[in-house]
Design an enzyme around this catalytic site. Structure first.
Site, PDB file in Angstrom:
ATOM      1  N   ASP A  88     -17.512   8.346   6.431  1.00 15.71           N
ATOM      2  CA  ASP A  88     -16.266   7.619   6.209  1.00 15.71           C
ATOM      3  C   ASP A  88     -15.122   8.458   6.755  1.00 15.71           C
ATOM      4  O   ASP A  88     -15.230   9.690   6.851  1.00 15.71           O
ATOM      5  CB  ASP A  88     -16.052   7.326   4.720  1.00 15.71           C
ATOM      6  CG  ASP A  88     -15.058   6.194   4.492  1.00 15.71           C
ATOM      7  OD1 ASP A  88     -15.510   5.046   4.318  1.00 15.71           O
ATOM      8  OD2 ASP A  88     -13.838   6.452   4.522  1.00 15.71           O
ATOM      9  N   ARG A 128       0.813  -1.214   0.000  1.00 17.03           N
ATOM     10  CA  ARG A 128       0.000   0.000   0.000  1.00 17.03           C
ATOM     11  C   ARG A 128       0.853   1.274   0.000  1.00 17.03           C
ATOM     12  O   ARG A 128       0.459   2.286  -0.580  1.00 17.03           O
ATOM     13  CB  ARG A 128      -0.912   0.021   1.230  1.00 17.03           C
ATOM     14  CG  ARG A 128      -1.904  -1.126   1.313  1.00 17.03           C
ATOM     15  CD  ARG A 128      -3.097  -0.908   0.391  1.00 17.03           C
ATOM     16  NE  ARG A 128      -4.032  -2.016   0.456  1.00 17.03           N
ATOM     17  CZ  ARG A 128      -5.004  -2.129   1.347  1.00 17.03           C
ATOM     18  NH1 ARG A 128      -5.174  -1.192   2.264  1.00 17.03           N
ATOM     19  NH2 ARG A 128      -5.814  -3.167   1.322  1.00 17.03           N
TER      20      ARG A 128
END
Length: 292
Positions: free
Chosen positions: A141, A32
């Site tokens: 979120d 990532r």
């Protein structure tokens, strides 16, 4: 990446997002964060970590958290929770809320919007049965980037092919070049707010339904308990909580109890759940409590 770099990242991610990385997840961090390091012309993750420790690194830290948090989602993901919504939750709540004619639904960890928009389309498909009703869907979120994408209502061909029935694609989307644009009437049903589930969310108010799916699996047990018990304070006494297929409240908290026939659906345990002031008349509340 040295062991000290990894421990620094583990602690930072736990503190900022609740993400609980085990000792064997270095490969995930590398997959990532290496692309992020390359975009910044850095030599690797160790150099990235050093830059994060410097002055004025808050924007970089936000980018790292953004890169590490999982945003996997698709329309009507896993299908069954939306069957439960259509067949169980909505019929019961539409009857119980007939006097006030409104429902509030919270999608926690809503990612790029496929889940809240799937709920919105489910509600819209009820047609004349909900004429005059007010539906409020709150999509939250941690990531401002995914919320912006959700707000845009723009989805790729790949995204609309994942789980979205063709009849709903034709009915609620129009093609705009290489993307599909969701209709304004569906987009208007969803409100977006940035929210960290580790923090207080009492300002959101109370809800009839909470979707908190496929996010608790990334937290340790203490964090899960805290989130679930705070959700219990935000849920109406006859409301519903929906978790992901790999998630449960069992063994974590007695604020909820499993639905007796709907897997993944949980009800407030009225014997132990924190009391809240109902947003509907007491007579309605008493008549609509479900003993399941």
């Amino acid at each position: 990446m040295t062991p000290l770099d990894y421990e620094f990242l583990r602690k930072l991610l736990k503190d900022r997002s609740g993400l609980d990385l085990s000792a064997d997840k270095q490969y995930l961090v590398e997959s990532r964060l290496l692309p992020l390091a390359r975009r910044l012309s850095l030599g690797g993750i160790s150099e990235l970590v050093q830059k994060m420790k410097g002055m004025g690194a808050e924007a970089l830290i936000s980018d790292v958290v953004e890169a590490m948090t999982t945003n996997e989602t698709f329309f009507f993901r896993d299908k069954v929770p939306f069957d439960h919504l259509r067949e169980e939750m909505l019929p019961a709540l539409l009857q119980a809320r007939a006097a006030r004619r409104s429902l509030r639904i919270w999608c926690a960890a809503s990612s790029t919007g496929q889940e809240p928009y799937s709920i919105a389309m489910t509600l819209k498909e009820l047609g004349p049965a909900v004429a005059g009703w007010r539906f409020e869907i709150i999509a939250t979120d941690l990531s401002p980037q995914v919320l912006e994408k959700s707000k845009s209502g723009l989805f790729s061909q790949f995204e609309v092919q994942r789980g979205l029935p063709i009849q709903l694609l034709v009915k609620y989307f129009k093609q705009a070049g290489e993307v599909w644009e969701l209709s304004p009437e569906i987009r208007a049903m969803v409100q977006h707010r940035q929210l960290n589930l580790l923090h207080d969310f009492s300002s959101l108010g109370t809800f009839d339904i909470v979707f908190c799916r496929n996010v608790l699996i990334y937290f340790d047990q203490t964090t899960k308990v805290g989130i679930l018990e705070r959700i219990a304070k935000r849920l109406e006494p006859d409301g519903y909580l929906t978790l992901g297929a790999a998630e449960t409240v069992v063994g974590l908290t007695d604020a909820f109890k499993p639905h007796n026939s709907r897997r993944g659906v949980y009800l407030p345990n009225l014997k132990s759940a924190p009391s809240i002031v109902p947003a509907f008349p007491a007579t309605t509340a008493l008549s609509s409590l479900r003993a399941s």
